[in-house]
Structures are given as structure tokens and as C-alpha cells.
Design an enzyme around this catalytic site. Structure first.
Site, PDB file in Angstrom:
ATOM      1  N   LYS A 121      36.147  62.404  85.287  1.00 45.32           N
ATOM      2  CA  LYS A 121      35.232  62.896  84.548  1.00 45.32           C
ATOM      3  C   LYS A 121      35.518  62.054  83.084  1.00 45.32           C
ATOM      4  CE  LYS A 121      33.644  67.001  86.544  1.00 45.32           C
ATOM      5  NZ  LYS A 121      33.481  68.619  86.618  1.00 45.32           N
ATOM      6  N   LYS A 140      32.354  62.661  96.976  1.00 49.01           N
ATOM      7  CA  LYS A 140      31.757  63.773  97.318  1.00 49.01           C
ATOM      8  C   LYS A 140      30.482  64.220  96.879  1.00 49.01           C
ATOM      9  CE  LYS A 140      33.378  67.102  93.633  1.00 49.01           C
ATOM     10  NZ  LYS A 140      33.604  68.549  93.398  1.00 49.01           N
ATOM     11  N   LYS A 189      26.900  68.267  92.038  1.00 49.55           N
ATOM     12  CA  LYS A 189      25.677  68.388  91.482  1.00 49.55           C
ATOM     13  C   LYS A 189      25.423  67.852  89.954  1.00 49.55           C
ATOM     14  CE  LYS A 189      27.755  72.769  90.415  1.00 49.55           C
ATOM     15  NZ  LYS A 189      29.175  72.470  89.822  1.00 49.55           N
TER      16      LYS A 189
HETATM   17  N1  AQP Z   1      31.167  68.099  98.099  1.00 47.27           N
HETATM   18  C1  AQP Z   1      31.529  69.353  98.243  1.00 47.27           C
HETATM   19  N2  AQP Z   1      32.322  69.619  99.429  1.00 47.27           N
HETATM   20  C2  AQP Z   1      32.844  71.016  99.356  1.00 47.27           C
HETATM   21  N3  AQP Z   1      33.046  71.554  98.487  1.00 47.27           N
HETATM   22  C3  AQP Z   1      32.643  71.614  97.456  1.00 47.27           C
HETATM   23  N4  AQP Z   1      32.531  72.008  96.283  1.00 47.27           N
HETATM   24  C4  AQP Z   1      32.119  71.398  95.110  1.00 47.27           C
HETATM   25  N5  AQP Z   1      31.835  70.091  95.690  1.00 47.27           N
HETATM   26  C5  AQP Z   1      31.861  70.010  97.046  1.00 47.27           C
HETATM   27  C6  AQP Z   1      33.368  73.457  96.032  1.00 47.27           C
HETATM   28  O1  AQP Z   1      32.497  74.001  95.303  1.00 47.27           O
HETATM   29  C7  AQP Z   1      33.018  74.972  94.164  1.00 47.27           C
HETATM   30  C8  AQP Z   1      32.707  75.095  93.030  1.00 47.27           C
HETATM   31  O2  AQP Z   1      32.698  73.754  92.452  1.00 47.27           O
HETATM   32  P1  AQP Z   1      32.530  73.652  90.840  1.00 47.27           P
HETATM   33  O3  AQP Z   1      31.102  73.558  90.453  1.00 47.27           O
HETATM   34  O4  AQP Z   1      33.487  74.710  89.893  1.00 47.27           O
HETATM   35  O5  AQP Z   1      33.067  72.257  90.494  1.00 47.27           O
HETATM   36  P2  AQP Z   1      33.102  70.844  91.234  1.00 47.27           P
HETATM   37  O6  AQP Z   1      34.074  71.129  92.646  1.00 47.27           O
HETATM   38  O7  AQP Z   1      33.297  69.857  90.298  1.00 47.27           O
HETATM   39  O8  AQP Z   1      31.624  70.963  91.876  1.00 47.27           O
HETATM   40  P3  AQP Z   1      30.522  69.853  91.530  1.00 47.27           P
HETATM   41  O9  AQP Z   1      29.407  70.345  92.371  1.00 47.27           O
HETATM   42  O10 AQP Z   1      31.153  68.605  91.727  1.00 47.27           O
HETATM   43  O11 AQP Z   1      30.262  70.096  90.108  1.00 47.27           O
HETATM   44  P4  AQP Z   1      30.082  68.822  88.987  1.00 47.27           P
HETATM   45  O12 AQP Z   1      29.237  67.992  89.447  1.00 47.27           O
HETATM   46  O13 AQP Z   1      29.549  69.566  87.679  1.00 47.27           O
HETATM   47  O14 AQP Z   1      31.838  68.633  88.800  1.00 47.27           O
HETATM   48  C9  AQP Z   1      34.662  74.685  94.236  1.00 47.27           C
HETATM   49  O15 AQP Z   1      35.053  75.434  95.589  1.00 47.27           O
HETATM   50  C10 AQP Z   1      34.272  73.225  95.033  1.00 47.27           C
HETATM   51  O16 AQP Z   1      35.693  72.827  95.842  1.00 47.27           O
END
Ligand code: AQP
Length: 331
Positions: free
Chosen positions: A113, A195, A198
Site C-alpha cells: 500500500k 488477491k 475491494k
Molecule cells: N481476496 C481475498 N480472499 C480471501 N479473504 C480475503 N479477505 C480480503 N480479501 C480476501 C479477508 O477479508 C477480511 C477483511 O479484510 P479487510 O477489509 O480488513 O482488509 P483487506 O484484507 O485489505 O481486504 P481488501 O478487500 O483487500 O481491502 P482493501 O482493498 O481496502 O485493502 C480479512 O479477514 C481478509 O483476510
């Protein structure tokens, strides 16, 4: 026997994806009867990257409504918004004092990030895993159901719990990650080496829980595969492998069985069927969501009660920690 304690959360940094659903929320539902569960919309984490305030407000309530639509039950679990329990921040400051800069700098998410926002590199992005540790440790959490991408952050929470316990005296439970083997990492539909996220700039890379049927079908049809043309589960075909993982988790069928169904068939049939599987799976969640999001009073009552309950538990742990580090109690 006392129930074991669970904590988890998702950032309202956008609308939730199928990755968040499969990797996290779906697994929370089944824990509610057996464990003392705490589920939070972790909005403090969301501001580690730039947010439009109106969107953050909207996304926070939407994530809460998705939790409820997916089956989290406020009668069984404490469901709350992270900023309503400021004790997390107080504990995080104390944990910062025993966190090493070197270890925080090695966090993969920070590295990824920070590369994306080089001009706006803020301190919160660097210390966010410490706040995440506080989120977990403040409830005496035993288990943290997360996707695989959060494993490293959880390792930090475990280190901090150990370090604090050794420095002061036994205080924190050292939490264990609870990572499901299936669907622990759902990949982007456009780049299966990354991965599903969002905050991906390419909206074809993810499926949102709230995407309508046509959008889901379009995105799955556009999913990147390969020129091999055989539906099989191998690392040489990361796109197909990812689609098979999604198919298997949502239908509760082993991958091998699904592969057999598509012997001699092409990607068109496979993707067409998978699109229907996903759309059918998400439709009832979306329908319930539409009802819940309209009911602001209900949402408010859920997050207020959730925060009241969570604060009581958090205060207890925080007072104990404050005494141990040498802060004079006010009363
Ligand atoms: N692609 C994924 N596959 C499986 N699990 C996932 N998680 C996120 N992406 C995947 C799980 O969702 C939970 C919440 O995640 P978060 O929103 O706190 O942060 P993150 O992991 O950074 O999720 P994003 O969607 O990638 O958010 P952004 O884009 O804002 O950084 C966690 O349990 C995570 O493991």
C-alpha cells in the site's frame, strides 16, 4: 465451561467483495453459536488510505447491513463500529510502545500500500497492524477468523501479546488465526496472481456482494483464463484454479468432482455455470440487505448495543493493562 472468544472485522474502505465474503464473513456465521463473538466494522483502519468522508459514512453502514444480511445475529454476537469503542485506540498506543519499527516495516500490506501512495505516506498506514493487534487483544481473543492475507498481521498480534506478557506479567491471551483451507485467498478475476481486493482500480477484478445478476455474469465471463482450454486444477492455470476454488466453496463440492463435470467442455460452459452459481448464492444476501439498509433505526440499535457491550469488555482489559504499565487509575 466458558466459551472461547472470537474477534474479526472488515474495513469499510469500499463495498465488500466475494473475497471478503468467502475468506471472512461466511466463516463467522457458523462460529456464533459456539463462541463469544465480536464482529466490528473497522472504520479506523479505513482512513489509512484516503477516503471521501461521505463515502466512508455510507460504506460503514453498508458493511454493517451486509454483516446482518449474511447472517450475523446481534442476539448472539456483539456487532459494532470500531470508532465507537475508543479503548482500542488507547490500548494501541500502549502496544506501540513495545512495537519495533523494523517488524512493522516488513509487513507485506504496508509495503504494497505504501508503494501505491508514495506521495501521501502516512504514519497510520505504518502503525495500523498495531491497532489491529489492539482490536484483537483487548477482548482476550482466542481465535481470529481471517483470510490468508492477514496471517502476517496476526503473527504480529501474537508477538505483541507475548512481549507484553513477558515484560509486565501474564495479561493477554495469545490469539490463534482461524484460516479456512478452502477459499482462504480468492484472487482477482483480471490478474489471478493478485488477491481480489475491494480497492482494486479495475472493477472487473472483483465481484461485489451487492453486484446485480447481470454484472456478476458479465464479470465472470470476462475473467482472465489461459489458452490451454482445459478445465483443470493446476498452478499453471491460476485463473481457472481461482474460478474452481470459488465454484467449490460456494457449492460445497470437491474441486475434483467439478473438474470431472467439465471434461471435454470449454471455458464458456464452465464460466457460464459458475456465473449462475455466484449470482444464485448472493441473491438472497442482496435481498435481505435491501431490506436492512432501509431500516436506519434497526441499524442504529444494533451498533449502539454492540458498542455498549464491547466497551464493557474492553474497559476491563484496558484497566488491567494500564495498571501494569504504571498508569495511576482515576478511580
Ligand atoms: N481476496 C481475498 N480472499 C480471501 N479473504 C480475503 N479477505 C480480503 N480479501 C480476501 C479477508 O477479508 C477480511 C477483511 O479484510 P479487510 O477489509 O480488513 O482488509 P483487506 O484484507 O485489505 O481486504 P481488501 O478487500 O483487500 O481491502 P482493501 O482493498 O481496502 O485493502 C480479512 O479477514 C481478509 O483476510
Amino acid at each position: 465451561m466458558e466459551k472461547q472468544i472470537v474477534f474479526s472485522g472488515v474495513q469499510p474502505s469500499g463495498n465488500l467483495t466475494l473475497g471478503n465474503y468467502i475468506g471472512a464473513i461466511k466463516n463467522w456465521i457458523k462460529l456464533q453459536d459456539e463462541y463469544d463473538c465480536n464482529f466490528s466494522v473497522v472504520n479506523l483502519h479505513a482512513i489509512t488510505v484516503p477516503q471521501v468522508p461521505a463515502n466512508l459514512r455510507k460504506n460503514t453502514l453498508e458493511v454493517l447491513a451486509i454483516y446482518l444480511a449474511a447472517g450475523l445475529d446481534p442476539e448472539k454476537s456483539d456487532i459494532f463500529i470500531q470508532s465507537h469503542v475508543p479503548e482500542h485506540l488507547e490500548l494501541s498506543w500502549i502496544l506501540n510502545s513495545i512495537s519495533y519499527m523494523g517488524q512493522l516495516g516488513r509487513m507485506t500490506q504496508y509495503k504494497e500500500k505504501s508503494q501505491k501512495s508514495e506521495e501521501n505516506l502516512n504514519a497510520a498506514l505504518f502503525t495500523y497492524p498495531v491497532l489491529m493487534a489492539a482490536d484483537i487483544l483487548i477482548y482476550g481473543t482466542d481465535l481470529v477468523p481471517v483470510g490468508e492475507d492477514q496471517k502476517q498481521h496476526l503473527e504480529l498480534a501474537r508477538d505483541l501479546a507475548d512481549r507484553f506478557n513477558n515484560k509486565y506479567s501474564e495479561t493477554f491471551v495469545v490469539p490463534e488465526p482461524l484460516i479456512q483451507k478452502e477459499g482462504a485467498r480468492i484472487m482477482s478475476l483480471q490478474d489471478p496472481t493478485k488477491k481480489m481486493s475491494k480497492s482494486d482500480e479495475n472493477e472487473n477484478g472483483y465481484i461485489l456482494i451487492l453486484d446485480d445478476r447481470d454484472t456478476i455474469i458479465r464479470k465472470v465471463k470476462r475473467a482472465v483464463t489461459d489458452s490451454i482450454g482445459i478445465v483443470q486444477y493446476t498452478d499453471e492455470q491460476p485463473g481457472v484454479k481461482n474460478l474452481l476454488n470459488i465454484y467449490s466453496v460456494l457449492t460445497d463440492r470437491p474441486v475434483e468432482e467439478i473438474v470431472k463435470d467439465y471434461e471435454g467442455k470449454g471455458y464458456g460452459d464452465f464460466k457460464g455455470d459458475l456465473a449462475i452459481v455466484i449470482a444464485d448464492y448472493l441473491e438472497p444476501v442482496r435481498d435481505r440487505y435491501e431490506e436492512i439498509i432501509k431500516d436506519k433505526e434497526y441499524l442504529e440499535s444494533v451498533y449502539k448495543t454492540g458498542a455498549e457491550n464491547a466497551r464493557k469488555k474492553a474497559r476491563k482489559m484496558l484497566s488491567k493493562v494500564q495498571r501494569k504499565v504504571g498508569f495511576i487509575p482515576m478511580i
